[in-house]
Enzyme design. Structure first.
Site, PDB file in Angstrom:
ATOM      1  N   ARG A  46      24.136  20.170 -94.170  1.00 23.96           N
ATOM      2  CA  ARG A  46      24.787  20.676 -95.371  1.00 23.96           C
ATOM      3  C   ARG A  46      26.212  20.170 -95.353  1.00 23.96           C
ATOM      4  NH1 ARG A  46      22.226  21.596 -99.526  1.00 23.96           N
ATOM      5  NH2 ARG A  46      23.659  23.168-100.370  1.00 23.96           N
ATOM      6  N   ASP A  57      29.411  27.994 -82.722  1.00 27.28           N
ATOM      7  CA  ASP A  57      30.722  28.618 -82.921  1.00 27.28           C
ATOM      8  C   ASP A  57      31.717  27.954 -81.970  1.00 27.28           C
ATOM      9  OD1 ASP A  57      29.966  30.391 -84.900  1.00 27.28           O
ATOM     10  OD2 ASP A  57      29.332  31.924 -83.476  1.00 27.28           O
TER      11      ASP A  57
END
Ligand code: UDP
Length: 372
Positions: free
Chosen positions: A250, A353
């Site tokens: 994305r 993360d």
């Protein structure tokens, strides 16, 4: 005739590359860090506009439960006490995130955890058995009402796929709490580096040679000759010339605006969770630093999600089954690649993360140390 000048050439000056370079430099290895972009810090790059640290590639909130990583980052920055408490906006109705007693009060007008539990139990019954996709996982986690208003539209916009086509793990990132607590993260340590992420990475790279605007893949043979080993943090499929076809990512488009006002939305992040609003969220950067910045100015960014195509920046890997299988094939090739280490979000095709990236870079550098 060898022209080897470095022990490591590190491709990518983002977090993985910077931590690895720091660690190996500190044990006496010669490192060269190169980056295609004209700046360091990868996607955590921040830039000061009107005294405000603007997160150029989307908001990054550092949070961790890893003591070692938390101690490590303190070497390079002081962190403020920011807590991420985004607000969801569904067609003008506002809800606190993540899903907690405030959200349930706003959604159902109830006040006690017992009342919330009763409604949740009722709605969760819709899903029997193991959830097969994100939609089922979301309903099992939080019931249909919350799913319809706060998850469905947002997720569809963010991933460009409907929720029944997405893996369930994505939604398990979000906590569900029967307490009045809007802190988005469960981790004990959280904050934003004072002075910005770019300065933090600058400190990591202090004394290390960095070349910006260098495209590794376009100059691979020549660059490979400079070092004993390569640490590659770019997209793994690009490294292998898309041999098995491209992995899907994305991408994001940011619309950043400087406004002549002190306070635009009163919160760092507002998620627009309906399907019709074209952007997923609006970030008002000054609230990551409690409003620091020039008087009468604010900077906001509207974030639009889009399918990645060649030439775009890849942001999120699409870890569905099809792409995961494809990644495994590239990974098998990577394992056979002599003297190249693959690490970070793009090279490992992982929804990472920041703290996990740092932990991974620390582990890889320790392993390297042991092997040499
Ligand atoms: N999500 C959602 N509604 C929200 C925020 C998040 O449905 O208001 C879902 C969405 O599917 C998203 C996932 O939760 O992809 C993870 O969100 P997170 O905020 O962790 O994503 P990131 O910080 O990586 O943008």
């Amino acid at each position: 005739m060898s022209t080897v000048n470095y022990d490591y050439i590190i491709v990518g000056a983002g977090l993985f590359g910077a931590v690895f370079a720091r660690q190996m430099t500190d044990v006496g290895k010669r490192c060269l860090v190169i980056d295609r972009r004209s700046h360091i810090a990868g996607n955590i790059y921040s830039e000061e506009i009107e005294g405000i640290q603007v997160h150029i590639y989307g908001p990054h909130i550092f949070h961790t439960d890893n003591e070692e990583v938390w101690r490590y980052v303190q070497r390079f920055a002081k962190f403020n006490h920011f807590r991420y408490e985004p607000v969801a906006n569904y067609k003008g109705e506002l809800y606190n995130m993540p899903f907690n007693m405030n959200t349930f009060h706003q959604m159902w007008g109830i006040n006690t955890p017992q009342q919330a539990e009763t409604i949740l139990e009722q709605q969760r019954k819709e899903i029997t058995g193991e959830p097969k996709n994100l939609e089922e996982q979301a309903i099992k986690l939080i019931g249909r009402d919350v799913y319809e208003k706060l998850i469905k539209g947002y997720t569809q916009k963010q991933w460009g796929r409907s929720c029944d086509q997405l893996p369930s793990f994505i939604i398990r990132r979000l906590p569900v709490r029967l307490r009045y607590d809007n802190n988005y993260f469960n981790h004990p340590y959280q904050g934003i580096p004072i002075g910005g992420y770019t300065r933090m990475v600058e400190k990591m790279l202090a004394g290390i040679e960095v070349k910006q605007g260098v495209d590794y893949l376009a100059n691979k043979a020549e660059l490979d000759r400079l070092a004993e080993k390569v640490v590659y943090t770019g997209p793994i499929d690009a490294y292998f010339q898309y041999k098995y076809g491209p992995l899907e990512y994305r991408s994001l488009r940011f619309e950043t605006e400087m406004l002549e006002c002190d306070n635009y939305q009163g919160v760092a992040g507002m998620n627009f969770t309906d399907a019709e609003t074209p952007y997923t969220r609006i970030v008002e950067h000054k609230w990551f630093e409690f409003g620091k910045g020039n008087v009468g100015k604010t900077v906001i960014t509207r974030e639009y999600s889009k399918e990645w195509k060649p030439g775009d920046e890849p942001y999120y890997p699409v870890n569905d089954e099809k792409n995961q299988c494809l990644y495994e094939r590239y990974k098998a090739m990577a394992e056979k690649e002599p003297d190249v280490l693959f690490g970070g979000r793009l090279a490992e095709y992982k929804y990472y993360d920041m703290d996990k990236v740092i932990a991974a870079a620390l582990t890889v550098s320790e392993l390297e140390n042991r092997s040499v």
